[in-house]
Design an enzyme around this catalytic site. Structure first.
Site, short mmCIF file in Angstrom:
data_model
loop_
_atom_site.label_atom_id
_atom_site.label_comp_id
_atom_site.label_asym_id
_atom_site.label_seq_id
_atom_site.Cartn_x
_atom_site.Cartn_y
_atom_site.Cartn_z
N ASP A 25 -5.76 14.14 20.44
CA ASP A 25 -4.50 13.76 19.81
C ASP A 25 -4.36 14.30 18.40
O ASP A 25 -3.25 14.41 17.87
CB ASP A 25 -4.37 12.23 19.77
CG ASP A 25 -4.05 11.65 21.14
OD1 ASP A 25 -3.90 12.43 22.10
OD2 ASP A 25 -3.95 10.42 21.25
N THR B 261 -10.53 3.30 5.06
CA THR B 261 -10.17 1.98 5.58
C THR B 261 -8.80 1.99 6.25
O THR B 261 -8.32 0.92 6.66
CB THR B 261 -10.16 0.94 4.45
OG1 THR B 261 -9.24 1.36 3.43
CG2 THR B 261 -11.55 0.78 3.84
N TYR C 198 -6.15 4.85 8.65
CA TYR C 198 -6.05 5.41 10.00
C TYR C 198 -7.42 5.86 10.52
O TYR C 198 -7.75 5.68 11.69
CB TYR C 198 -5.06 6.58 9.98
CG TYR C 198 -4.58 7.06 11.32
CD1 TYR C 198 -5.01 6.50 12.52
CD2 TYR C 198 -3.65 8.10 11.40
CE1 TYR C 198 -4.55 6.95 13.73
CE2 TYR C 198 -3.18 8.56 12.61
CZ TYR C 198 -3.63 7.99 13.78
OH TYR C 198 -3.16 8.45 14.99
N SER C 199 -8.23 6.43 9.65
CA SER C 199 -9.55 6.91 10.06
C SER C 199 -10.38 5.78 10.67
O SER C 199 -11.04 5.96 11.70
CB SER C 199 -10.29 7.53 8.87
OG SER C 199 -11.60 7.89 9.22
N ASP D 197 0.82 -1.21 0.00
CA ASP D 197 0.00 0.00 0.00
C ASP D 197 0.86 1.26 0.00
O ASP D 197 0.53 2.25 -0.65
CB ASP D 197 -0.92 0.01 1.22
CG ASP D 197 -2.05 -1.00 1.11
OD1 ASP D 197 -2.30 -1.50 -0.01
OD2 ASP D 197 -2.69 -1.30 2.14
N GLY D 198 1.97 1.22 0.74
CA GLY D 198 2.84 2.39 0.80
C GLY D 198 3.41 2.76 -0.55
O GLY D 198 3.62 3.94 -0.85
N SER E 138 -9.27 3.04 12.09
CA SER E 138 -8.67 2.67 13.37
C SER E 138 -9.06 3.66 14.47
O SER E 138 -9.11 3.29 15.64
CB SER E 138 -7.15 2.62 13.24
OG SER E 138 -6.75 1.64 12.31
N ASN F 212 -5.10 8.97 0.47
CA ASN F 212 -5.67 8.49 1.73
C ASN F 212 -6.12 9.62 2.64
O ASN F 212 -7.30 9.82 2.85
CB ASN F 212 -4.65 7.61 2.49
CG ASN F 212 -4.89 6.13 2.27
OD1 ASN F 212 -5.73 5.73 1.48
ND2 ASN F 212 -4.13 5.30 2.98
#
Length: 281
Positions: free
Chosen positions: A167, A178, A180-181, A66-67, A183, A139
């Site tokens: 934070d 799908t 960081y959001s 993905d990166g 999570s 993303n």
């Protein structure tokens, strides 16, 4: 004959074994195959700079994870060339193929795929009335405190949506929903949709929840109360960090460009979501 550009992540493709196999397979089928490494160098191969190779290409192939796709997206978005990913990494949520299905690149090279446009985000920092930073995200844009929580205000077209200490906050596209959001408690949004999603991170406020906005909204995030002992940074798709100052405005809006993803129909978004993120009976 089609021009296919292979974009390997040299750190993921050990010895470039997958790249060499794909190049051989496609060359034998009569395609022109160019290699443009994304990370690292490939001294053993003749390579072409991506910006040169992408002109006139019919397909780009990301060989990594993905990166690798996150790194490629802002570099190729202006060329309107479809991209297909081969997962050589861990999660592989954005990739269409893996080692067991890499042979399907022969179909993709012949144009047997559906193009799924992915909405992108333009991100900039405005300081003292001047734009001092700009980037594009497939993303998310992350505005986050370092160690300590920060005070943030998020606006939509100038109207306050959220004001809280926490934070940080994530401003993401449907593709990024799908990542960081999710999570941080945000919703999953179909990647072909066009929305901007705001997700606060560990907000010190019971009423702080994710917001799903129309794609036409211009989102502005303003950090406050920063100082020598309280830092806040912006990171766009994980590509480095830029320190923010009091008075800065992080402006996020729908990009005029889209990332064109080649979908071969192997799995639906829902199948991929349950496979990568959970279990389905």
């Amino acid at each position: 004959m089609s021009r296919i550009v292979l974009c390997p992540n040299v750190t993921r493709d050990a010895g470039l074994s997958c790249t060499l196999e794909v190049r051989r397979m496609l060359t034998e089928r009569g395609h022109e195959v160019l290699v443009s490494p994304v990370y690292g160098t490939a001294a053993e191969l003749d390579t072409v700079p991506l910006e040169q190779a992408a002109k006139g290409a019919s397909l780009l192939v990301s060989l990594g994870g993905d990166g690798t796709i996150l790194h490629l997206a802002p570099r190729i978005m202006t060329y309107n060339v479809p991209l297909v990913g081969v997962n050589l990494g861990h999660m592989g949520f954005l990739t269409e193929l893996d080692g067991s299905t890499v042979h399907r690149l022969a179909d993709a090279a012949e144009g047997r795929f559906e193009i799924v446009p992915r909405m992108m985000l333009d991100v900039e920092i405005v300081r003292g009335g001047r734009r001092i930073f700009s980037d594009a995200a497939i993303n998310e844009a992350l505005i986050s405190g370092i160690v300590q929580n920060v005070r943030l205000t998020a606006l939509g077209d100038g109207e306050r949506i959220l004001a809280f200490s926490g934070d940080g906050i994530i401003v993401c596209s449907p593709t990024g929903s799908t990542a960081y959001s999710m999570s941080a408690g945000g919703p999953l949004v179909e990647p072909a949709a066009e929305n901007i999603i705001l997700t606060p991170i560990c907000a010190h406020m019971l009423a702080a929840r994710s917001f799903v906005l129309t794609s036409e909204r211009v989102v502005t995030v303003c950090p406050q109360d920063l100082g020598p002992d309280k830092r806040c940074i912006l990171s766009v798709d994980g590509r480095g960090m830029t320190d923010l100052q009091n008075g800065d405005r992080v402006v996020v809006k729908k990009s005029g460009y889209k990332l064109l993803m080649a979908h071969l129909g192997l799995k639906s978004f829902y199948e991929t979501a349950f496979e990568k993120l959970g279990e389905r009976e």
